[in-house]
Structure formats: structure tokens, C-alpha cells
Design an enzyme around this catalytic site. Structure first.
Site, PDB file in Angstrom:
ATOM      1  N   CYS A 134       0.866  -1.173   0.000  1.00 55.69           N
ATOM      2  CA  CYS A 134       0.000   0.000   0.000  1.00 55.69           C
ATOM      3  C   CYS A 134       0.908   1.229   0.000  1.00 55.69           C
ATOM      4  O   CYS A 134       1.656   1.448   0.965  1.00 55.69           O
ATOM      5  CB  CYS A 134      -0.922  -0.010   1.214  1.00 55.69           C
ATOM      6  SG  CYS A 134      -2.067   1.364   1.187  1.00 55.69           S
ATOM      7  N   GLY A 135       0.847   2.002  -1.075  1.00 50.93           N
ATOM      8  CA  GLY A 135       1.732   3.164  -1.207  1.00 50.93           C
ATOM      9  C   GLY A 135       1.357   4.278  -0.252  1.00 50.93           C
ATOM     10  O   GLY A 135       2.198   4.788   0.487  1.00 50.93           O
TER      11      GLY A 135
ATOM     12  N   CYS B  67      -3.439   6.723  -5.053  1.00 55.49           N
ATOM     13  CA  CYS B  67      -3.137   5.292  -4.929  1.00 55.49           C
ATOM     14  C   CYS B  67      -1.683   5.010  -5.353  1.00 55.49           C
ATOM     15  O   CYS B  67      -1.358   5.025  -6.550  1.00 55.49           O
ATOM     16  CB  CYS B  67      -4.101   4.430  -5.738  1.00 55.49           C
ATOM     17  SG  CYS B  67      -3.934   2.681  -5.320  1.00 55.49           S
TER      18      CYS B  67
ATOM     19  N   THR C 225       0.154   2.189  -5.186  1.00 51.90           N
ATOM     20  CA  THR C 225       0.386   0.991  -5.997  1.00 51.90           C
ATOM     21  C   THR C 225      -0.240   1.176  -7.382  1.00 51.90           C
ATOM     22  O   THR C 225       0.291   0.686  -8.385  1.00 51.90           O
ATOM     23  CB  THR C 225      -0.156  -0.267  -5.292  1.00 51.90           C
ATOM     24  OG1 THR C 225      -1.514  -0.045  -4.877  1.00 51.90           O
ATOM     25  CG2 THR C 225       0.688  -0.624  -4.076  1.00 51.90           C
TER      26      THR C 225
HETATM   27  O1  PYC Z   1      -1.867   3.730  -2.042  1.00 48.66           O
HETATM   28  O2  PYC Z   1      -1.327   1.750  -2.815  1.00 48.66           O
HETATM   29  C1  PYC Z   1      -2.128   2.521  -2.291  1.00 48.66           C
HETATM   30  C2  PYC Z   1      -3.455   2.008  -1.902  1.00 48.66           C
HETATM   31  C3  PYC Z   1      -3.959   0.753  -2.099  1.00 48.66           C
HETATM   32  C4  PYC Z   1      -5.235   0.743  -1.566  1.00 48.66           C
HETATM   33  C5  PYC Z   1      -5.489   1.981  -1.039  1.00 48.66           C
HETATM   34  N1  PYC Z   1      -4.387   2.748  -1.257  1.00 48.66           N
END
Ligand code: PYC
Length: 333
Positions: free
Chosen positions: A94-95, A261, A263
Site C-alpha cells: 500500500c503506497g 493510490c 500501488t
Molecule cells: O496507495 O497503494 C495505495 C493504496 C492501495 C489501496 C489503497 N491505497
């Protein structure tokens, strides 16, 4: 799972948000739960699931919350391990969550400035806490398995998308016909749920056999030939100044990501590299549906695309979650 003899469970937790998306960090771990991130991930999806549900669901949590449990390091050189989870189970990476955990541990004085190797269930990442409070995360290698696959969405028609890995699996779609705007999140969520069901019905999977559990809709500022994109229909929709793409991301639990997000941005970087649209060292700026941003770059390492995501997080809460086994809304065993 060993829980203290029916006494209420008290868990230190610090909440933060990264570009709008929340992270709840269990800074002292879960009592008696130890091991590698893969082992802890299996435990959280198994016997620990009721505890994690109590932490994440109402009345203690909410549907779009992402949780993180901090673990002692098990690999040489690692500062700590982490396993992420949401309202329906664990995540590979999770980034936004990594940025939130690093900011949280730093705010607590538990993490020194500089670079830190962090173990996750899908590989190690490297976080760098900058002097201005921003955090960069050098993610796991990311890849595209299908550059353009057609999917029939019942009641809508055919859409095309790339299937890519950035620590989770994504279907990344451009010909969705949707205005990506904050006042349309319910419609966007409903649409992405149908796209994901269509991917599933079509038998699309990651190259490790996993379901494609995230959907990313994108509007790019420029098309593949470098020409400015037109606003979508009569919506006046456009990408914010200085951004390369505006996106909407559906997470596995049918909630949408308030951040761009991490990822998902990494998976998009892999697509851009595969399409010859992003040079090593160049920066890609990805906006969320709320307009918050991550900056992404990448390096090629041994033929693999290794994205780095940069963003900011802020602590919002520091306290204790109490889970009383006598609470009729909690079923711990
Ligand atoms: O930031 O990788 C992310 C992420 C995954 C699900 C929610 N945020």
C-alpha cells in the site's frame, strides 16, 4: 490466536491521512502476533480476522480505512515490517499506507531521518523521509502483463484496459467515458464495481493467479502522441494544472481511494514505460479524484521497472482502540 483472557484488548493506534486517504497504524503491533510479513498476512486473513474486523469496521473504524500493523524486522538491514489490510482483508502493498506509517513513526520519534528498508508481504520497499515532511517510497518492481485487453461491461459496452502490478493488481482503463469528479464518486464506484465484475467474469487474473481487485480509471492530460487531451464530453472535465493524469481508483472492498493510490500509480508507471511514454528520471504527476497528488519516477534495475512515489501524510489521531470481548458487537473467538 492468543488473546489476554477475556480482558479488554487495548491497542495503541495512530491514524493519519496521506493525500486524503486514511491509514490506521497499530504502532505496537498486535499482541502475540509475530513472524515475517507473509506469515502475519496469513494470520490476519485467518485466525486474527475477527480482531482486525473489530479494528476496521464500525463502530471503531469505517469502510475506506486502511490498517497497518508494524512488525519487528526479520530481514537483514530492514527497519521494520508492515502488513496492510482494509475492510475485507489484507493488501499486498500500500503506497499511501507506507507514507502514512513512515510519517507516523517519525512523528512518534520512533524512526530516524533517512532511508529505511521496510518488509511487506510482496517484497521490500525503501522509504525516504524528506526534510520538508514528504515521504518517497521506492516500491516493489512493477509490471504490465496485458497492455490492452477488451472487457464487455453489461449495460455499458466494451472498455479496454491494461493489466498491471504495482504491489496490487490493477485494470487501468482510459475509454471509460466517465467524468472523474469529486461529485461523481458514487457513480464512479458503481461503474468500477461493474468493470471489476466483468474482468472477473472474463477470467482475467494477474500472472500469479490473483484476482484483479483494483480498477483505475484515468484521464490523461496528453494522449500517447503528446497532444493535449480534450475535456470529456460537455462536462468540462480536465486534468489539474501541472498534473499528467486524473484518476479514480476502486479498492478491493468497493471503496474508492481518496489518494492517487501509490500501488496504482506504480502500475500506471509500468504501463507508461511499456508504451515508451516515460523516460527514466522523468516525473509523472498523478491526481486523485479529489485533486491530491503523488509524484512518480522510476529506475530500471536488472531489466525491471522500479517506481518511486512521493507524497505527504499528516497524523490525525493518537490513542487506543479498546475491544471488549463482552461487547455484543464483537466476536473475537
Ligand atoms: O496507495 O497503494 C495505495 C493504496 C492501495 C489501496 C489503497 N491505497
Amino acid at each position: 490466536m492468543t488473546l489476554p483472557n477475556h480482558a479488554p484488548l487495548r491497542l495503541r493506534c495512530v491514524d493519519s491521512h496521506t493525500e486524503g486517504e486514511p491509514t490506521r497504524t497499530l504502532v505496537d503491533g498486535l499482541p502475540g502476533l509475530a513472524g515475517t510479513p507473509c506469515e502475519v498476512r496469513a494470520a490476519i486473513d485467518g485466525t486474527w480476522a475477527p480482531v482486525v474486523r473489530a479494528i476496521m469496521h464500525e463502530p471503531r473504524g469505517y469502510a475506506w480505512l486502511v490498517g497497518a500493523v508494524v512488525l519487528p524486522p526479520t530481514a537483514p538491514g530492514a527497519s521494520f515490517g508492515v502488513v496492510f489490510f482494509n475492510n475485507i482483508g489484507t493488501l499486498g502493498m500500500c503506497g499511501h499506507g507506507t507514507i502514512g506509517v513512515v510519517r507516523t513513526l517519525s512523528a512518534l520519534g520512533r524512526l530516524a531521518a533517512g532511508e529505511h528498508l521496510i518488509e511487506t508481504p510482496v517484497g521490500s520497499v525503501v522509504a525516504h523521509m524528506h526534510a520538508d515532511g514528504r515521504v518517497s517510497v521506492r516500491n516493489v518492481p512493477s509490471r504490465v502483463t496485458h497492455r490492452r485487453v477488451a472487457v464487455e461491461v453489461p449495460g455499458h459496452g466494451v472498455v479496454h484496459g491494461a493489466i498491471a502490478w504495482g504491489g496490487n493488481w490493477f485494470f487501468i482503463c482510459h475509454d471509460h467515458g466517465q467524468a472523474i469528479a469529486a461529485d461523481r464518486v458514487q457513480e464512479l464506484t458503481a461503474f468500477c464495481v461493474r468493470v471489476r465484475a466483468a474482468c472477473d467474469a472474463a477470467g482475467l487474473r494477474g500472472d500469479d493467479g490473483s484476482p484483479i481487485d483494483h480498477v483505475e480509471l484515468s484521464i490523461d492530460a496528453h494522449d500517447a502522441a503528446g497532444h493535449p487531451s480534450h475535456p470529456l464530453g460537455d462536462s468540462g472535465q480536465h486534468v489539474g494544472p501541472g498534473a499528467d493524469a486524473r484518476t479514480f481508483v476502486l479498492c478491493p472492498g468497493a471503496e474508492w481511494d481518496r489518494s492517487p493510490c501509490g500501488t496504482g500509480t506504480s502500475a500506471r508507471v509500468a504501463c507508461l514505460v511499456a508504451d515508451g511514454r516515460l523516460a527514466p528520471g522523468a516525473t509523472w504527476v498523478q491526481e486523485s479524484v479529489l485533486g491530491t497528488r503523488f509524484e512518480a519516477t522510476y529506475d530500471m534495475v536488472g531489466g525491471e521497472i522500479v517506481p518511486t512515489i512521493t507524497g505527504s501524510a499528516h497524523v490525525t489521531f493518537d490513542g487506543w482502540i479498546v475491544i471488549d470481548p463482552a461487547d455484543p458487537l464483537v466476536r473475537l473467538v
